[in-house]
Design a protein around this motif. Sequence first.
Motif, mmCIF file in Angstrom:
data_model
loop_
_atom_site.group_PDB
_atom_site.id
_atom_site.type_symbol
_atom_site.label_atom_id
_atom_site.label_comp_id
_atom_site.label_asym_id
_atom_site.label_seq_id
_atom_site.Cartn_x
_atom_site.Cartn_y
_atom_site.Cartn_z
ATOM 1 N N PHE A 48 9.011 -7.619 0.945
ATOM 2 C CA PHE A 48 7.962 -7.687 0.070
ATOM 3 C C PHE A 48 6.805 -8.132 0.495
ATOM 4 O O PHE A 48 5.579 -7.675 0.355
ATOM 5 C CB PHE A 48 8.486 -8.803 -1.139
ATOM 6 N N THR A 49 6.851 -9.300 1.402
ATOM 7 C CA THR A 49 5.622 -9.804 2.042
ATOM 8 C C THR A 49 4.934 -8.518 2.809
ATOM 9 O O THR A 49 3.666 -8.414 2.844
ATOM 10 C CB THR A 49 5.948 -10.844 2.909
ATOM 11 N N ILE A 52 3.033 -6.076 0.303
ATOM 12 C CA ILE A 52 2.004 -6.418 -0.092
ATOM 13 C C ILE A 52 0.762 -6.598 0.937
ATOM 14 O O ILE A 52 -0.485 -6.169 0.526
ATOM 15 C CB ILE A 52 2.334 -8.073 -0.700
ATOM 16 N N ALA A 55 -0.050 -2.967 1.093
ATOM 17 C CA ALA A 55 -0.727 -2.245 0.150
ATOM 18 C C ALA A 55 -2.249 -2.629 -0.008
ATOM 19 O O ALA A 55 -3.156 -2.092 -0.326
ATOM 20 C CB ALA A 55 -0.034 -2.648 -1.081
ATOM 21 N N GLY A 56 -2.402 -3.990 0.313
ATOM 22 C CA GLY A 56 -3.780 -4.665 0.454
ATOM 23 C C GLY A 56 -4.664 -3.930 1.507
ATOM 24 O O GLY A 56 -5.763 -3.472 1.254
#
Length: 77
Positions: A48-49, A52, A55-56
Amino acid sequence: MDADAARLIGASLAIAVGSLGPGIGLGLIGNAMLNGVARNPEAQGRMFTNMILMAGLTEAVAIYALVISILLIFVAS
């Protein structure tokens, strides 16, 4: 063709083409995350980290296209 019309067409093409790749990329990132969690649920936090973060970075490309589009609309003469 009027210069204002050409400027607006260029701005719309900049945001349309510039956001197409990041949209596809975000879909692929989400797909990879879901597949990874389905295969190894214990690694969800680390995945998940990383998701993210990626995605950023992908969204940054779309934001650059938006900035270029806004510059074409309001600054170019």
